[in-house]
Design a protein around this motif. Structure first.
Motif, mmCIF file in Angstrom:
data_model
loop_
_atom_site.group_PDB
_atom_site.id
_atom_site.type_symbol
_atom_site.label_atom_id
_atom_site.label_comp_id
_atom_site.label_asym_id
_atom_site.label_seq_id
_atom_site.Cartn_x
_atom_site.Cartn_y
_atom_site.Cartn_z
ATOM 1 N N GLY A 138 -5.790 137.137 -3.261
ATOM 2 C CA GLY A 138 -6.617 137.092 -4.471
ATOM 3 C C GLY A 138 -8.058 136.724 -4.195
ATOM 4 N N SER A 139 -8.847 136.688 -5.240
ATOM 5 C CA SER A 139 -10.250 136.312 -5.099
ATOM 6 C C SER A 139 -10.350 134.794 -4.945
ATOM 7 N N GLY A 140 -11.548 134.301 -4.776
ATOM 8 C CA GLY A 140 -11.750 132.878 -4.542
ATOM 9 C C GLY A 140 -11.207 131.981 -5.640
ATOM 10 N N THR A 141 -11.312 132.433 -6.868
ATOM 11 C CA THR A 141 -10.846 131.602 -7.982
ATOM 12 C C THR A 141 -9.348 131.321 -7.888
ATOM 13 N N PHE A 142 -8.587 132.277 -7.336
ATOM 14 C CA PHE A 142 -7.151 132.037 -7.169
ATOM 15 C C PHE A 142 -6.935 130.795 -6.295
ATOM 16 N N ALA B 57 -21.496 127.387 -13.854
ATOM 17 C CA ALA B 57 -20.316 128.088 -14.361
ATOM 18 C C ALA B 57 -19.042 127.768 -13.567
ATOM 19 N N TYR B 58 -19.191 127.548 -12.252
ATOM 20 C CA TYR B 58 -17.976 127.343 -11.448
ATOM 21 C C TYR B 58 -17.338 125.990 -11.726
ATOM 22 N N GLY B 59 -18.158 124.989 -12.050
ATOM 23 C CA GLY B 59 -17.623 123.698 -12.476
ATOM 24 C C GLY B 59 -16.899 123.830 -13.808
ATOM 25 N N HIS B 60 -17.507 124.564 -14.727
ATOM 26 C CA HIS B 60 -16.855 124.779 -16.024
ATOM 27 C C HIS B 60 -15.533 125.531 -15.847
ATOM 28 N N ARG B 61 -15.510 126.444 -14.876
ATOM 29 C CA ARG B 61 -14.267 127.204 -14.649
ATOM 30 C C ARG B 61 -13.127 126.271 -14.235
ATOM 31 N N MET B 62 -13.456 125.249 -13.454
ATOM 32 C CA MET B 62 -12.421 124.280 -13.052
ATOM 33 C C MET B 62 -11.847 123.564 -14.279
ATOM 34 N N VAL C 284 -15.937 118.870 -6.834
ATOM 35 C CA VAL C 284 -17.368 119.190 -6.807
ATOM 36 C C VAL C 284 -17.559 120.578 -6.193
ATOM 37 N N ILE C 285 -18.622 121.249 -6.627
ATOM 38 C CA ILE C 285 -18.976 122.557 -6.077
ATOM 39 C C ILE C 285 -20.051 122.335 -5.014
ATOM 40 N N HIS C 286 -19.880 122.905 -3.863
ATOM 41 C CA HIS C 286 -20.820 122.689 -2.750
ATOM 42 C C HIS C 286 -22.178 123.337 -3.074
ATOM 43 N N CYS C 287 -22.203 124.659 -3.118
ATOM 44 C CA CYS C 287 -23.391 125.354 -3.623
ATOM 45 C C CYS C 287 -22.989 125.966 -4.950
ATOM 46 N N GLU C 288 -23.616 125.547 -6.044
ATOM 47 C CA GLU C 288 -23.306 126.120 -7.359
ATOM 48 C C GLU C 288 -23.995 127.477 -7.427
ATOM 49 N N THR C 289 -23.206 128.513 -7.288
ATOM 50 C CA THR C 289 -23.740 129.862 -7.159
ATOM 51 C C THR C 289 -24.412 130.346 -8.455
ATOM 52 N N THR C 290 -24.120 129.676 -9.550
ATOM 53 C CA THR C 290 -24.759 130.014 -10.825
ATOM 54 C C THR C 290 -26.279 130.015 -10.674
ATOM 55 N N ILE D 256 -13.184 120.034 -2.828
ATOM 56 C CA ILE D 256 -14.482 120.720 -2.797
ATOM 57 C C ILE D 256 -14.298 122.231 -2.933
ATOM 58 N N ASP D 257 -15.061 122.825 -3.829
ATOM 59 C CA ASP D 257 -15.179 124.279 -3.870
ATOM 60 C C ASP D 257 -16.426 124.624 -3.058
ATOM 61 N N SER D 258 -16.194 125.064 -1.815
ATOM 62 C CA SER D 258 -17.323 125.421 -0.946
ATOM 63 C C SER D 258 -17.407 126.939 -0.789
ATOM 64 N N MET D 259 -16.903 127.622 -1.814
ATOM 65 C CA MET D 259 -16.754 129.084 -1.737
ATOM 66 C C MET D 259 -17.993 129.785 -1.203
ATOM 67 N N SER D 260 -19.139 129.520 -1.802
ATOM 68 C CA SER D 260 -20.331 130.302 -1.444
ATOM 69 C C SER D 260 -21.111 129.679 -0.294
ATOM 70 N N ALA D 261 -20.650 128.550 0.231
ATOM 71 C CA ALA D 261 -21.389 127.872 1.305
ATOM 72 C C ALA D 261 -20.624 127.844 2.618
ATOM 73 N N ASN E 188 -14.796 136.576 1.677
ATOM 74 C CA ASN E 188 -15.890 137.534 1.494
ATOM 75 C C ASN E 188 -17.240 136.930 1.178
ATOM 76 N N LYS E 189 -17.441 135.669 1.503
ATOM 77 C CA LYS E 189 -18.802 135.169 1.307
ATOM 78 C C LYS E 189 -19.438 134.939 2.679
ATOM 79 N N CYS E 190 -19.794 133.710 3.020
ATOM 80 C CA CYS E 190 -20.589 133.530 4.241
ATOM 81 C C CYS E 190 -19.835 133.867 5.526
HETATM 82 C C1 PLP Z 1 -17.664 133.155 -5.608
HETATM 83 C C2 PLP Z 1 -17.311 131.782 -6.022
HETATM 84 C C3 PLP Z 1 -16.014 131.452 -6.454
HETATM 85 C C4 PLP Z 1 -14.897 132.444 -6.534
HETATM 86 O O1 PLP Z 1 -15.213 133.545 -7.273
HETATM 87 P P1 PLP Z 1 -14.270 134.835 -7.245
HETATM 88 O O2 PLP Z 1 -15.025 135.804 -8.105
HETATM 89 O O3 PLP Z 1 -12.976 134.442 -7.824
HETATM 90 O O4 PLP Z 1 -14.153 135.251 -5.819
HETATM 91 C C5 PLP Z 1 -15.750 130.140 -6.753
HETATM 92 N N1 PLP Z 1 -16.702 129.201 -6.678
HETATM 93 C C6 PLP Z 1 -17.953 129.477 -6.272
HETATM 94 C C7 PLP Z 1 -18.948 128.382 -6.190
HETATM 95 C C8 PLP Z 1 -18.300 130.781 -5.936
HETATM 96 O O5 PLP Z 1 -19.549 131.059 -5.536
#
Ligand code: PLP
Length: 384
Positions: A73-77, A100-105, A147-153, A176-181, A202-204
């Motif tokens: 799945g994608s990162g959110t999974f 947005a990613y903090g709100h998603r949690m 906590v989100i590492h880099c808030e991609t928003t 830690i959500d370090s998805m984008s970092a 699929n990020k860094c």
């Molecule tokens: C990309 C990202 C996610 C996951 O997003 P998906 O669209 O589900 O891949 C989660 N957190 C952060 C901070 C992101 O940048």
């Protein structure tokens, strides 16, 4: 850049450049790794899967105390699986939110009926360590902090090392959500104390989209049996089965994993986090300097900017129409990203993916030409 001003730029595989936060431009060799089929019980595939899991642990220096649990799945999974598996049903999660990613949690907690509270900050500011300290002093029910590492928003960098210190001082568990970092900024588990970090292919790390992973402190995961309210998102079960059989519980994303294996090799060849992060930092600087030279204003001051994605204020010049700007750049081979801010009208340009400094310079030339074509003379914003 060729001298034909209307030339269409392409990546080495002939595709548009993805100046986005993911999926992003991958190397030809990473894509080529997918030109084969693998059986999920195939010895060769099992070996690759094992190598990927082990390499991911190396990135955080986690071989001794951590395990790697990959997930389809994608990162959110993976974020959802991390929260559902590690926060027990009688636990309480404090979420530090500045986008947005903090709100998603928080939304995930609502679906899962997990007690939670958010501490919210503006999208152009990092979360506050001193507020966290006070909050953990006062609310003894909080068992976990996220906590989100880099808030991609916005692209803002959060002070995860400082957050980790406070969470450890209070004896709580940090997720830690370090998805984008992850892969570009360090999350060394021997230097920063946390129980889990989630990221994706699929990020860094420049793999293809399709899977995420959570690196979890073994002692924390061992206590997590029965927490997850979802079978497919149960990281405890995924881990136990994978340790036992070396196989995924359900159809593995084979092509994604073999591509990830190749992408990780290229990441290591580039010099790991230092090398990858260094290239992105110079991409980011060239982008920001170049856009400022054109008159654009960044949302963030430089010291808060992570070298991942940059938010620019939308120019107030009435000739600047974002959709038109986007479409024209897309026609020339560059895909940028709309803004996601609630505070200001903006757009975003990513500096991650298989792109070098010259590719960013080329993009800036095309951006300049595009603005000229549109008749935009002033890129300043009243909001900045
Ligand atoms: C990309 C990202 C996610 C996951 O997003 P998906 O669209 O589900 O891949 C989660 N957190 C952060 C901070 C992101 O940048």
């Amino acid at each position: 850049m060729s001298d034909k001003t209307s030339a269409v730029a392409t990546s080495p595989s002939g595709d548009p450049w993805l100046l986005t936060p993911g999926p992003l431009t991958t190397s030809v060799t990473t894509k080529e790794a997918m030109l084969h089929d693998f059986g999920s019980r195939d010895k060769k595939f099992i070996e690759i899967n094992r190598r990927v899991r082990s390499s991911l642990l190396n990135i955080i220096n986690g071989q001794d105390d951590f395990v790697c649990v990959p997930l389809q799945g994608s990162g959110t999974f993976s974020v959802e699986a991390m929260l559902g598996t590690l926060v027990p049903r009688d636990g309480k999660l404090l979420i530090l939110v500045n986008g947005a990613y903090g709100h998603r949690m928080a939304k995930i907690c609502k679906y899962y009926n997990r007690a939670n509270e958010i501490m919210e900050y503006p999208e152009d500011q990092p979360v506050s360590i001193s507020d966290l300290d006070a909050k953990l002093n006062e609310d003894k029910d909080i068992t976990h902090v996220a906590v989100i590492h880099c808030e991609t928003t916005s692209g803002v960098l959060n002070p995860i090392a400082g957050v980790a210190e406070i969470v450890e001082k209070h004896g709580r568990s940090l997720l830690i959500d370090s998805m984008s970092a992850f892969g570009a900024l360090p999350v060394d588990s021997t230097k920063i104390r946390y129980d889990a970090v989630a990221a994706s292919s699929n990020k860094c790390l420049e793999g293809v989209p399709g899977m995420g992973f959570v690196l979890i402190r073994r002692s924390a995961l061992e206590k997590a049996e029965g927490n997850a309210p979802s079978l497919v998102l149960d990281l405890y079960d995924q881990w136990v089965q994978m340790e036992k059989t070396d196989q995924w519980r359900f159809t593995p994303p084979t092509h994604c994993i073999v591509a990830f294996d190749q992408a990780i090799r290229e990441f290591e060849e580039e010099g790991g986090v230092d090398g990858r992060g260094g290239r992105y930092a110079s991409n980011c600087k060239i982008l920001v300097d170049g856009m400022r030279a054109l008159g654009f204003q960044t949302l963030l001051p430089d010291h808060l900017q992570a070298p991942i994605i940059v938010t620019f204020h939308k120019p107030t010049d009435p000739k600047f129409d974002f959709q038109d700007f986007y479409d024209r750049l897309a026609e020339r081979g560059y895909l940028i990203y709309p803004g996601k801010l609630t505070v200001a009208d903006s757009f975003r340009v990513g500096c991650i993916g298989r792109m070098g400094n010259d590719d960013i310079r080329d993009a800036l030339v095309v951006i300049k030409e595009t603005l000229n074509e549109m008749g935009v003379t002033n890129c300043a914003s009243a909001a900045a």
